[in-house]
Motif scaffolding. Structure first.
Motif, PDB file in Angstrom:
ATOM      1  N   LYS A  74       0.839  -1.208   0.000  1.00  0.00           N
ATOM      2  CA  LYS A  74       0.000   0.000   0.000  1.00  0.00           C
ATOM      3  C   LYS A  74       0.873   1.257   0.000  1.00  0.00           C
ATOM      4  CE  LYS A  74      -3.703   2.166   2.662  1.00  0.00           C
ATOM      5  NZ  LYS A  74      -4.552   2.043   3.857  1.00  0.00           N
ATOM      6  N   LEU A  75       1.922   1.252   0.793  1.00  0.00           N
ATOM      7  CA  LEU A  75       2.828   2.406   0.831  1.00  0.00           C
ATOM      8  C   LEU A  75       3.551   2.584  -0.507  1.00  0.00           C
ATOM      9  CD1 LEU A  75       4.373   2.018   4.394  1.00  0.00           C
ATOM     10  CD2 LEU A  75       2.781   3.794   3.626  1.00  0.00           C
ATOM     11  N   VAL A  76       4.029   1.501  -1.077  1.00  0.00           N
ATOM     12  CA  VAL A  76       4.741   1.565  -2.355  1.00  0.00           C
ATOM     13  C   VAL A  76       3.825   2.122  -3.443  1.00  0.00           C
ATOM     14  CG1 VAL A  76       5.780   0.161  -4.198  1.00  0.00           C
ATOM     15  CG2 VAL A  76       6.409  -0.243  -1.811  1.00  0.00           C
ATOM     16  N   GLU A  77       2.577   1.689  -3.441  1.00  0.00           N
ATOM     17  CA  GLU A  77       1.637   2.112  -4.483  1.00  0.00           C
ATOM     18  C   GLU A  77       1.129   3.540  -4.300  1.00  0.00           C
ATOM     19  OE1 GLU A  77      -1.333  -0.955  -4.229  1.00  0.00           O
ATOM     20  OE2 GLU A  77      -0.246  -2.263  -5.620  1.00  0.00           O
ATOM     21  N   ASN A  78       1.108   4.029  -3.061  1.00  0.00           N
ATOM     22  CA  ASN A  78       0.423   5.296  -2.795  1.00  0.00           C
ATOM     23  C   ASN A  78       1.293   6.448  -2.323  1.00  0.00           C
ATOM     24  OD1 ASN A  78      -2.295   4.333  -3.343  1.00  0.00           O
ATOM     25  ND2 ASN A  78      -2.041   3.093  -1.504  1.00  0.00           N
ATOM     26  N   GLU A  79       2.550   6.177  -1.983  1.00  0.00           N
ATOM     27  CA  GLU A  79       3.387   7.239  -1.412  1.00  0.00           C
ATOM     28  C   GLU A  79       4.667   7.430  -2.221  1.00  0.00           C
ATOM     29  OE1 GLU A  79       2.106   9.101   0.790  1.00  0.00           O
ATOM     30  OE2 GLU A  79       0.496   7.808   1.484  1.00  0.00           O
ATOM     31  N   SER A  80       5.165   8.646  -2.191  1.00  0.00           N
ATOM     32  CA  SER A  80       6.431   8.954  -2.849  1.00  0.00           C
ATOM     33  C   SER A  80       7.590   8.599  -1.914  1.00  0.00           C
ATOM     34  CB  SER A  80       6.510  10.441  -3.181  1.00  0.00           C
ATOM     35  OG  SER A  80       6.575  11.200  -1.978  1.00  0.00           O
ATOM     36  N   LEU A  81       8.761   8.500  -2.490  1.00  0.00           N
ATOM     37  CA  LEU A  81       9.950   8.243  -1.684  1.00  0.00           C
ATOM     38  C   LEU A  81      10.152   9.363  -0.667  1.00  0.00           C
ATOM     39  CD1 LEU A  81      12.333   6.430  -1.081  1.00  0.00           C
ATOM     40  CD2 LEU A  81      13.594   7.596  -2.901  1.00  0.00           C
ATOM     41  N   GLU A  82       9.894  10.591  -1.087  1.00  0.00           N
ATOM     42  CA  GLU A  82      10.049  11.738  -0.187  1.00  0.00           C
ATOM     43  C   GLU A  82       9.106  11.629   1.016  1.00  0.00           C
ATOM     44  OE1 GLU A  82       9.555  12.037  -3.562  1.00  0.00           O
ATOM     45  OE2 GLU A  82      11.643  12.470  -4.038  1.00  0.00           O
ATOM     46  N   ALA A  83       7.873  11.204   0.769  1.00  0.00           N
ATOM     47  CA  ALA A  83       6.902  11.058   1.860  1.00  0.00           C
ATOM     48  C   ALA A  83       7.330   9.944   2.816  1.00  0.00           C
ATOM     49  CB  ALA A  83       5.506  10.777   1.298  1.00  0.00           C
ATOM     50  N   LEU A  84       7.903   8.880   2.271  1.00  0.00           N
ATOM     51  CA  LEU A  84       8.364   7.773   3.109  1.00  0.00           C
ATOM     52  C   LEU A  84       9.562   8.186   3.959  1.00  0.00           C
ATOM     53  CD1 LEU A  84       7.991   4.889   0.525  1.00  0.00           C
ATOM     54  CD2 LEU A  84       6.572   5.277   2.546  1.00  0.00           C
ATOM     55  N   VAL A  85      10.483   8.936   3.378  1.00  0.00           N
ATOM     56  CA  VAL A  85      11.640   9.420   4.137  1.00  0.00           C
ATOM     57  C   VAL A  85      11.175  10.347   5.259  1.00  0.00           C
ATOM     58  CG1 VAL A  85      13.724  10.844   3.998  1.00  0.00           C
ATOM     59  CG2 VAL A  85      13.282   9.100   2.258  1.00  0.00           C
ATOM     60  N   ALA A  86      10.207  11.205   4.957  1.00  0.00           N
ATOM     61  CA  ALA A  86       9.668  12.110   5.976  1.00  0.00           C
ATOM     62  C   ALA A  86       8.975  11.320   7.083  1.00  0.00           C
ATOM     63  CB  ALA A  86       8.698  13.109   5.346  1.00  0.00           C
ATOM     64  N   ALA A  87       8.267  10.261   6.720  1.00  0.00           N
ATOM     65  CA  ALA A  87       7.600   9.425   7.720  1.00  0.00           C
ATOM     66  C   ALA A  87       8.624   8.706   8.593  1.00  0.00           C
ATOM     67  CB  ALA A  87       6.682   8.412   7.028  1.00  0.00           C
ATOM     68  N   GLU A  88       9.710   8.228   7.988  1.00  0.00           N
ATOM     69  CA  GLU A  88      10.777   7.580   8.757  1.00  0.00           C
ATOM     70  C   GLU A  88      11.361   8.552   9.780  1.00  0.00           C
ATOM     71  OE1 GLU A  88      15.115   5.417   8.145  1.00  0.00           O
ATOM     72  OE2 GLU A  88      13.983   6.023   6.386  1.00  0.00           O
ATOM     73  N   GLU A  89      11.643   9.771   9.335  1.00  0.00           N
ATOM     74  CA  GLU A  89      12.193  10.783  10.238  1.00  0.00           C
ATOM     75  C   GLU A  89      11.201  11.119  11.359  1.00  0.00           C
ATOM     76  OE1 GLU A  89      13.363  14.040   7.722  1.00  0.00           O
ATOM     77  OE2 GLU A  89      14.956  12.865   6.793  1.00  0.00           O
ATOM     78  N   ALA A  90       9.920  11.239  11.020  1.00  0.00           N
ATOM     79  CA  ALA A  90       8.907  11.543  12.027  1.00  0.00           C
ATOM     80  C   ALA A  90       8.825  10.430  13.068  1.00  0.00           C
ATOM     81  CB  ALA A  90       7.543  11.759  11.359  1.00  0.00           C
ATOM     82  N   LEU A  91       8.866   9.194  12.618  1.00  0.00           N
ATOM     83  CA  LEU A  91       8.822   8.069  13.561  1.00  0.00           C
ATOM     84  C   LEU A  91      10.048   8.066  14.468  1.00  0.00           C
ATOM     85  CD1 LEU A  91       7.410   5.339  11.185  1.00  0.00           C
ATOM     86  CD2 LEU A  91       6.357   6.063  13.345  1.00  0.00           C
ATOM     87  N   MET A  92      11.197   8.356  13.911  1.00  0.00           N
ATOM     88  CA  MET A  92      12.422   8.376  14.708  1.00  0.00           C
ATOM     89  C   MET A  92      12.401   9.495  15.749  1.00  0.00           C
ATOM     90  SD  MET A  92      14.148   5.805  13.601  1.00  0.00           S
ATOM     91  CE  MET A  92      15.836   6.025  14.054  1.00  0.00           C
ATOM     92  N   GLU A  93      11.740  10.587  15.412  1.00  0.00           N
ATOM     93  CA  GLU A  93      11.650  11.748  16.320  1.00  0.00           C
ATOM     94  C   GLU A  93      10.384  11.729  17.177  1.00  0.00           C
ATOM     95  OE1 GLU A  93      14.073  14.011  16.691  1.00  0.00           O
ATOM     96  OE2 GLU A  93      15.283  12.920  15.225  1.00  0.00           O
ATOM     97  N   GLU A  94       9.616  10.624  17.073  1.00  0.00           N
ATOM     98  CA  GLU A  94       8.358  10.471  17.816  1.00  0.00           C
ATOM     99  C   GLU A  94       7.388  11.617  17.538  1.00  0.00           C
ATOM    100  OE1 GLU A  94       9.241   9.696  21.929  1.00  0.00           O
ATOM    101  OE2 GLU A  94      10.452   7.947  21.438  1.00  0.00           O
ATOM    102  N   GLN A  95       7.307  11.983  16.254  1.00  0.00           N
ATOM    103  CA  GLN A  95       6.406  13.037  15.798  1.00  0.00           C
ATOM    104  C   GLN A  95       5.222  12.405  15.066  1.00  0.00           C
ATOM    105  OE1 GLN A  95       6.981  16.338  16.490  1.00  0.00           O
ATOM    106  NE2 GLN A  95       8.713  15.583  17.672  1.00  0.00           N
ATOM    107  N   PRO A  96       4.120  13.153  14.926  1.00  0.00           N
ATOM    108  CA  PRO A  96       2.970  12.626  14.168  1.00  0.00           C
ATOM    109  C   PRO A  96       3.329  12.428  12.698  1.00  0.00           C
ATOM    110  CG  PRO A  96       2.456  14.758  15.196  1.00  0.00           C
ATOM    111  CD  PRO A  96       3.880  14.461  15.495  1.00  0.00           C
TER     112      PRO A  96
END
Length: 80
Positions: A8-30
């Motif tokens: 679902k992520l591969v089909e619906n999200e850009s690489l940039e959005a995934l990198v931003a999500a990774e950073e948010a998770l690492m920083e405990e951000q929404p």
């Protein structure tokens, strides 16, 4: 790790959005995108896998299934 969540992520999200999500998770951000998972660790696994697969697909000109197969091989080697 749940394959449907990664797909679902591969089909619906850009690489940039995934990198931003990774950073948010690492920083405990929404998260700005929806990521399935029972907890933040599983969500992070899905995001990292999807980003790796997207990169592999682009770099090698292959489809999702081929890239997923390569990713799961990589995971199996790392845990054995």
């Amino acid at each position: 790790m749940k394959i449907p969540a990664i797909k679902k992520l591969v089909e619906n999200e850009s690489l940039e959005a995934l990198v931003a999500a990774e950073e948010a998770l690492m920083e405990e951000q929404p998260l700005a995108i929806e990521v399935e998972g029972n907890d933040e660790g599983e969500q992070l696994t899905h995001v990292i896998a999807a980003a790796w697969i997207l990169n592999y697909m682009e770099d090698n000109g292959v489809d999702f299934k081929t890239a997923l197969r390569e990713y799961t091989k990589k995971v199996r080697v790392s845990i054995s």
